[in-house]
Design a protein around this motif. Structure first.
Motif, PDB file in Angstrom:
ATOM      1  N   UNK A 132      37.216  13.842 -51.953  1.00 33.49           N
ATOM      2  CA  UNK A 132      36.084  14.612 -51.435  1.00 33.49           C
ATOM      3  C   UNK A 132      34.790  14.034 -51.981  1.00 33.49           C
ATOM      4  N   UNK A 133      33.770  13.998 -51.126  1.00 31.57           N
ATOM      5  CA  UNK A 133      32.443  13.553 -51.531  1.00 31.57           C
ATOM      6  C   UNK A 133      31.493  14.736 -51.509  1.00 31.57           C
ATOM      7  N   UNK A 134      30.643  14.847 -52.532  1.00 32.26           N
ATOM      8  CA  UNK A 134      29.618  15.881 -52.599  1.00 32.26           C
ATOM      9  C   UNK A 134      28.242  15.229 -52.592  1.00 32.26           C
ATOM     10  N   UNK A 135      27.384  15.685 -51.681  1.00 32.83           N
ATOM     11  CA  UNK A 135      26.003  15.219 -51.635  1.00 32.83           C
ATOM     12  C   UNK A 135      25.122  16.381 -52.096  1.00 32.83           C
ATOM     13  N   UNK A 136      24.464  16.208 -53.239  1.00 35.35           N
ATOM     14  CA  UNK A 136      23.749  17.284 -53.909  1.00 35.35           C
ATOM     15  C   UNK A 136      22.261  17.242 -53.557  1.00 35.35           C
ATOM     16  N   UNK A 137      21.719  18.419 -53.215  1.00 37.41           N
ATOM     17  CA  UNK A 137      20.295  18.563 -52.880  1.00 37.41           C
ATOM     18  C   UNK A 137      19.717  19.737 -53.658  1.00 37.41           C
ATOM     19  N   UNK A 138      18.387  19.745 -53.812  1.00 39.83           N
ATOM     20  CA  UNK A 138      17.727  20.858 -54.496  1.00 39.83           C
ATOM     21  C   UNK A 138      16.582  21.402 -53.652  1.00 39.83           C
ATOM     22  N   UNK A 139      16.274  22.660 -53.853  1.00 34.09           N
ATOM     23  CA  UNK A 139      15.225  23.364 -53.116  1.00 34.09           C
ATOM     24  C   UNK A 139      13.859  22.873 -53.584  1.00 34.09           C
ATOM     25  N   UNK A 163      37.733  13.631 -47.394  1.00 39.75           N
ATOM     26  CA  UNK A 163      38.135  12.268 -47.052  1.00 39.75           C
ATOM     27  C   UNK A 163      39.636  12.230 -46.810  1.00 39.75           C
ATOM     28  N   UNK A 164      40.021  11.914 -45.586  1.00 40.78           N
ATOM     29  CA  UNK A 164      41.417  11.781 -45.209  1.00 40.78           C
ATOM     30  C   UNK A 164      41.743  10.310 -44.992  1.00 40.78           C
ATOM     31  N   UNK A 165      43.033   9.999 -44.916  1.00 42.39           N
ATOM     32  CA  UNK A 165      43.452   8.613 -44.723  1.00 42.39           C
ATOM     33  C   UNK A 165      43.448   8.243 -43.244  1.00 42.39           C
ATOM     34  N   UNK A 166      42.971   7.042 -42.961  1.00 45.73           N
ATOM     35  CA  UNK A 166      43.010   6.493 -41.616  1.00 45.73           C
ATOM     36  C   UNK A 166      43.617   5.098 -41.645  1.00 45.73           C
ATOM     37  N   UNK A 167      43.770   4.511 -40.484  1.00 50.38           N
ATOM     38  CA  UNK A 167      44.406   3.186 -40.410  1.00 50.38           C
ATOM     39  C   UNK A 167      43.452   2.060 -40.776  1.00 50.38           C
ATOM     40  N   UNK A 169      39.706   0.620 -42.713  1.00 48.43           N
ATOM     41  CA  UNK A 169      38.705   0.902 -43.756  1.00 48.43           C
ATOM     42  C   UNK A 169      37.411   1.404 -43.127  1.00 48.43           C
ATOM     43  N   UNK A 170      36.707   2.255 -43.852  1.00 48.84           N
ATOM     44  CA  UNK A 170      35.433   2.788 -43.386  1.00 48.84           C
ATOM     45  C   UNK A 170      34.326   1.891 -43.948  1.00 48.84           C
ATOM     46  N   UNK A 171      33.576   1.174 -43.096  1.00 47.28           N
ATOM     47  CA  UNK A 171      32.609   0.189 -43.602  1.00 47.28           C
ATOM     48  C   UNK A 171      31.513   0.793 -44.469  1.00 47.28           C
ATOM     49  N   UNK A 172      31.068   2.031 -44.171  1.00 47.80           N
ATOM     50  CA  UNK A 172      29.988   2.623 -44.957  1.00 47.80           C
ATOM     51  C   UNK A 172      30.419   2.868 -46.397  1.00 47.80           C
ATOM     52  N   UNK A 173      31.682   3.244 -46.598  1.00 43.41           N
ATOM     53  CA  UNK A 173      32.150   3.540 -47.954  1.00 43.41           C
ATOM     54  C   UNK A 173      32.317   2.273 -48.786  1.00 43.41           C
ATOM     55  N   UNK A 174      32.486   1.131 -48.110  1.00 40.68           N
ATOM     56  CA  UNK A 174      32.554  -0.128 -48.851  1.00 40.68           C
ATOM     57  C   UNK A 174      31.239  -0.433 -49.556  1.00 40.68           C
ATOM     58  N   UNK A 175      30.130   0.130 -49.067  1.00 39.05           N
ATOM     59  CA  UNK A 175      28.837  -0.069 -49.725  1.00 39.05           C
ATOM     60  C   UNK A 175      28.841   0.457 -51.155  1.00 39.05           C
ATOM     61  N   UNK A 176      29.732   1.394 -51.423  1.00 44.19           N
ATOM     62  CA  UNK A 176      29.870   1.967 -52.767  1.00 44.19           C
ATOM     63  C   UNK A 176      31.099   1.404 -53.472  1.00 44.19           C
ATOM     64  N   UNK A 177      32.238   1.464 -52.786  1.00 46.18           N
ATOM     65  CA  UNK A 177      33.513   1.128 -53.424  1.00 46.18           C
ATOM     66  C   UNK A 177      33.585  -0.328 -53.856  1.00 46.18           C
ATOM     67  N   UNK A 228      30.727  22.923 -46.262  1.00 45.79           N
ATOM     68  CA  UNK A 228      31.922  22.082 -46.236  1.00 45.79           C
ATOM     69  C   UNK A 228      32.234  21.778 -44.779  1.00 45.79           C
ATOM     70  N   UNK A 229      32.159  20.514 -44.411  1.00 45.90           N
ATOM     71  CA  UNK A 229      32.347  20.139 -43.013  1.00 45.90           C
ATOM     72  C   UNK A 229      33.803  20.302 -42.591  1.00 45.90           C
ATOM     73  N   UNK A 230      33.977  20.786 -41.361  1.00 42.52           N
ATOM     74  CA  UNK A 230      35.330  20.942 -40.826  1.00 42.52           C
ATOM     75  C   UNK A 230      35.958  19.587 -40.525  1.00 42.52           C
ATOM     76  N   UNK A 231      35.156  18.660 -40.024  1.00 43.30           N
ATOM     77  CA  UNK A 231      35.659  17.347 -39.630  1.00 43.30           C
ATOM     78  C   UNK A 231      35.691  16.412 -40.836  1.00 43.30           C
ATOM     79  N   UNK A 232      36.842  15.806 -41.136  1.00 42.55           N
ATOM     80  CA  UNK A 232      36.894  14.870 -42.266  1.00 42.55           C
ATOM     81  C   UNK A 232      36.377  13.492 -41.876  1.00 42.55           C
ATOM     82  N   UNK A 233      36.157  12.675 -42.878  1.00 41.23           N
ATOM     83  CA  UNK A 233      35.872  11.253 -42.680  1.00 41.23           C
ATOM     84  C   UNK A 233      37.119  10.496 -43.128  1.00 41.23           C
TER      85      UNK A 233
END
Length: 317
Positions: A132-139, A163-167, A169-177, A228-233
């Protein structure tokens, strides 16, 4: 999340200060309330979201990120704080569709251990996603930074992405991983090129669950408006294994290094809180047993009808 959200202001200190805590052992999550009383509160996170019990609220607008696609920062700071990997975000990233104006502070991850595909914090009907990824924001309307906002109800808004498994790789997440090797040990920090943070989010930002909760690590401040989004990445197994195996919870000088794994909190009681859904409730499905029973019943009915027709035809001859 980070203890006291020390990285929320864009800073990247070494290890967090204050009473030591861990996910397991003598300083594990069952002992958090001893040093951090808020962790024993009545509005704690994460929770197991029972989708059929979530109250549909058509007034909830879609989440609208502003500045996410083209961050003004030339680069991001990526750090291993001993509890998770944290990407500091510039406050120019804003969220619309919430009660107030919120600015981004950081994002981080929660995951399990190698060989296990369960590591998310929020559950959906008892199912724990691999990460799971958390994106933190403040008021920004009421507080000057996230460290100040975390002490006030509704001061923080966090996006939860399962974050669920897919067949593939997700290119955006490679920017971090792809940079985790530079921050293998606790306290290490590196700079990475900026990229579109919006590409890390699900496509459907209008489908989500909303509730009032807390930080999921000490000090467990009950100041978070959760989305919490219903749709996973979906990420690949190789990408998940990068999270599970690349980092240590200990500093480089430690003689006995400990892998950074299973950094997720168990679900907390909902108590009197209500979970809202931004979309209509789906019709409750049938269990496998009910489907089998219906199928057999229909087949039996057809058979009896065929016999009755056959008998009636014989009598008419």
């Amino acid at each position: 999340m980070l203890r006291a959200l020390l990285l929320l202001g864009g800073l990247a200190p070494a290890l967090p200060a204050g009473p030591h805590w861990a996910y397991k052992g003598p300083h594990g999550q069952q002992h958090w309330p001893e040093d951090h009383p808020a962790c024993g509160g009545q509005a704690q996170s994460p929770i197991d979201i029972q989708t059929q019990r979530a109250q549909p609220d058509p007034s909830l607008p879609p989440i609208r990120p502003v500045g996410y696609q083209h961050p003004e920062a030339g680069g991001f700071s990526l750090a291993n704080n001993g509890h998770t990997v944290v990407l500091a975000l510039p406050p120019s990233l804003r969220l619309q569709g919430l009660p107030h104006a919120f600015a981004a502070a950081q994002l981080h991850f929660h995951w399990g251990q190698p060989g296990h595909t369960a590591g998310a914090e929020h559950l959906l009907d008892g199912h724990r996603a691999p990460a799971e990824m958390h994106v933190v924001h403040y008021d920004t309307e009421h507080y000057s930074n996230a460290s100040e906002a975390q002490h006030h109800a509704g001061g923080l808004a966090v996006l939860g992405v399962l974050l669920e498994l897919g067949s593939d790789p997700h290119p955006a997440y490679d920017n971090i991983l792809s940079h985790l090797g530079s921050i293998s040990y606790a306290g290490q920090t590196t700079s990475i090129p900026s990229f579109s943070i919006q590409d890390l989010l699900p496509q459907r930002l209008d489908l989500y669950y909303r509730y009032n909760g807390s930080l999921t690590t000490p000090p467990c401040s009950q100041s978070v408006l959760w989305t919490v989004f219903q749709q996973p990445v979906r990420i690949s197994l190789a990408q998940l294994e990068q999270l599970q195996g690349a980092l240590y919870a200990t500093a480089e000088a430690e003689p006995e290094p400990q892998h950074l794994v299973d950094n997720f909190r168990v679900p907390q009681e909902l108590h009197q809180r209500q979970v809202l859904a931004s979309f209509p409730r789906e019709p409750e499905g049938y269990s496998t047993g009910k489907i089998v029973a219906i199928a057999f019943g229909a087949a039996a009915s057809c058979l009896l009808l065929a016999l009755a027709v056959r008998l009636a035809a014989k009598r008419m001859r």
